[in-house]
Design a protein around this motif. Structure first.
Motif, PDB file in Angstrom:
ATOM      1  N   LEU A  43       0.820  -1.220   0.000  1.00 42.23           N
ATOM      2  CA  LEU A  43       0.000   0.000   0.000  1.00 42.23           C
ATOM      3  C   LEU A  43       0.851   1.265   0.000  1.00 42.23           C
ATOM      4  CD1 LEU A  43      -2.919  -0.950   2.433  1.00 42.23           C
ATOM      5  CD2 LEU A  43      -2.821  -1.167  -0.063  1.00 42.23           C
ATOM      6  N   ALA A  44       1.976   1.212  -0.690  1.00 36.93           N
ATOM      7  CA  ALA A  44       2.824   2.396  -0.844  1.00 36.93           C
ATOM      8  C   ALA A  44       2.439   3.138  -2.116  1.00 36.93           C
ATOM      9  CB  ALA A  44       4.298   1.999  -0.909  1.00 36.93           C
ATOM     10  N   PRO A  45       2.437   4.472  -2.070  1.00 36.08           N
ATOM     11  CA  PRO A  45       2.208   5.229  -3.307  1.00 36.08           C
ATOM     12  C   PRO A  45       3.357   5.018  -4.277  1.00 36.08           C
ATOM     13  CG  PRO A  45       2.788   6.707  -1.512  1.00 36.08           C
ATOM     14  CD  PRO A  45       2.620   5.353  -0.907  1.00 36.08           C
ATOM     15  N   GLU A  85       7.945   2.276   6.320  1.00 35.66           N
ATOM     16  CA  GLU A  85       9.053   2.959   5.653  1.00 35.66           C
ATOM     17  C   GLU A  85       8.816   3.044   4.148  1.00 35.66           C
ATOM     18  OE1 GLU A  85      11.732   4.601   6.855  1.00 35.66           O
ATOM     19  OE2 GLU A  85      10.695   4.324   8.758  1.00 35.66           O
ATOM     20  N   ALA A  86       8.295   1.959   3.549  1.00 38.20           N
ATOM     21  CA  ALA A  86       8.051   1.973   2.105  1.00 38.20           C
ATOM     22  C   ALA A  86       7.006   3.018   1.745  1.00 38.20           C
ATOM     23  CB  ALA A  86       7.599   0.585   1.636  1.00 38.20           C
ATOM     24  N   GLN A  87       5.975   3.121   2.545  1.00 36.96           N
ATOM     25  CA  GLN A  87       4.939   4.123   2.285  1.00 36.96           C
ATOM     26  C   GLN A  87       5.490   5.538   2.449  1.00 36.96           C
ATOM     27  OE1 GLN A  87       2.150   2.821   5.201  1.00 36.96           O
ATOM     28  NE2 GLN A  87       1.439   1.083   3.984  1.00 36.96           N
ATOM     29  N   ALA A 175       8.438  12.644   5.163  1.00 37.44           N
ATOM     30  CA  ALA A 175       8.122  12.527   3.738  1.00 37.44           C
ATOM     31  C   ALA A 175       8.083  13.878   3.033  1.00 37.44           C
ATOM     32  CB  ALA A 175       6.783  11.823   3.557  1.00 37.44           C
ATOM     33  N   GLY A 176       8.186  14.963   3.784  1.00 35.80           N
ATOM     34  CA  GLY A 176       8.273  16.277   3.154  1.00 35.80           C
ATOM     35  C   GLY A 176       6.962  16.997   2.936  1.00 35.80           C
ATOM     36  N   PHE A 177       5.885  16.539   3.593  1.00 31.19           N
ATOM     37  CA  PHE A 177       4.620  17.263   3.475  1.00 31.19           C
ATOM     38  C   PHE A 177       4.742  18.655   4.102  1.00 31.19           C
ATOM     39  CE2 PHE A 177       2.961  12.931   2.916  1.00 31.19           C
ATOM     40  CZ  PHE A 177       2.030  13.121   1.903  1.00 31.19           C
ATOM     41  N   ASP A 178       3.830  19.538   3.716  1.00 41.34           N
ATOM     42  CA  ASP A 178       3.825  20.907   4.241  1.00 41.34           C
ATOM     43  C   ASP A 178       2.956  21.050   5.488  1.00 41.34           C
ATOM     44  OD1 ASP A 178       5.383  22.263   2.079  1.00 41.34           O
ATOM     45  OD2 ASP A 178       3.776  21.416   0.865  1.00 41.34           O
TER      46      ASP A 178
END
Length: 370
Positions: A43-45, A85-87, A175-178
């Motif tokens: 279920l990773a993007p 971690e993969a997600q 993950a770098g989201f804002d």
């Protein structure tokens, strides 16, 4: 509320705004939408998700599809998580692509609670605030199925779930989201805790509207230990009518009035608030957002069934600071440009909303010159 000075002659949706620490070039928000493209076993993007979101980076803000905070949170097919971690690595590719396209994206953290199904859980019953069947539909690998009577979460399991939100928030930061948004709408776990028909607890998480709200407040505290609260939003749907448990009656709306008042003290980026179903009429929608404004002093993103004209009208009345659009972004990756240039909107293919790979996902063209 926003204190931005409007640009002369610019339609309200196209004006910049600041929501907490989030500076947006326009007020057109891409609403979170389940699209069912996380077909990997983990279920990773994937790169497909990165392309999809980057194509829509012209939005003032993108809110990701609701992402699972743990394996126990799962309740829909092919929806990505943010607990492994993969997600997290997959989402980092998405945020990189959006930022390269000069966009902004936040992660919506979700958990379906009692509206999950044993088919998602290796045969185990889902858990909710109390052992009460929400009488909803659960979308399983074998198709829609009726929900069952769940287990009641123990106090220890509630603590673990709150910790899952905290870890998912930390993963979103890596993950770098804002920023991030807490999924507290429709019939999912947070809304179940808020609902007296589904929450019959007699401990610190039930028994009064104040105690039923404690789970949400504890989740807010947990994620705010990772993120500054002015980068955290909450999505709520007081008018949701789904199954016999969610009726949007006077008592339920009054409970939400009190919750909005309590959230004034949270220094949040915004509340993402869903209005009544649009077929009840624009006047009903404006009345609902006037009610929200009467109780919540912070920034509001309005959601559900808006057009450019009705969105502009809501902003002109000062009833919201931004407006989120769901379905229009599916077939119109350049929705903001279309609004700016008065270009007609393309129609989406409903058959590919929740499946289809690239088809109906990344193959909608932008208008010429967009």
């Amino acid at each position: 509320m926003s204190d931005q000075i409007p640009a002369p002659g610019t339609r309200p949706l196209l004006r910049p705004v600041q929501l907490g620490a989030l500076k947006l070039p326009n007020r057109v928000v891409m609403a979170p939408m389940t699209r069912g493209r996380a077909t990997r076993a983990d279920l990773a993007p994937t790169a497909l998700h990165a392309t999809y979101y980057a194509q829509r980076a012209g939005a003032g803000l993108i809110v990701s599809e609701g992402t699972w905070v743990s394996e126990d949170a799962i309740g829909f097919v092919n929806v990505p998580g943010i607990y492994s971690e993969a997600q997290t690595a997959g989402w980092a590719e998405v945020t990189d692509a959006v930022h390269a396209a000069e966009g902004r994206i936040i992660s919506q953290l979700g958990h379906v609670g009692a509206v999950s199904h044993p088919d998602h859980r290796g045969g185990r019953l889902p858990a909710g605030p109390s052992a009460v069947n929400p009488e909803e539909m659960s979308f399983t690998p074998d198709g829609p199925k009726d929900t069952l009577t769940p287990r009641a979460l123990t106090a220890a399991e509630i603590a673990t779930t709150i910790s899952d939100y905290r870890q998912a928030a930390a993963n979103a930061l890596r993950a770098g989201f804002d920023g991030l948004e807490i999924h507290a709408q429709v019939s999912h776990l947070v809304a179940q805790f808020l609902n007296p028909r589904l929450n019959r607890r007699t401990d610190a998480y039930g028994g009064s509207s104040e105690k039923r709200a404690q789970f949400l407040l504890d989740v807010v505290d947990a994620v705010s230990s990772v993120w500054d609260s002015d980068r955290v939003g909450i999505k709520l749907s007081p008018y949701w009518k789904g199954g016999p448990a969610f009726t949007a009656d006077a008592e339920a709306l009054a409970d939400y009035d009190q919750l909005l008042k309590r959230l004034n003290d949270g220094n949040l980026a915004y509340l993402h608030l869903v209005g009544p179903e649009p077929d009840t009429g624009t006047d009903d929608t404006f009345t609902a957002f006037a009610r929200y404004r009467a109780h919540y002093r912070g920034a509001v993103i309005a959601n559900l069934g808006f057009t450019q004209d009705t969105g502009d009208g809501l902003l002109e009345r000062g009833l919201a600071d931004a407006v989120s659009f769901g379905a229009p972004f599916i077939a119109n990756p350049d929705l903001v440009d279309r609004f700016a240039q008065g270009h007609p909107l393309a129609a989406g293919d409903h058959a590919t909303y929740y499946e289809g790979g690239k088809r109906g996902y990344t193959d909608y063209p932008a208008m010429s010159g967009s």
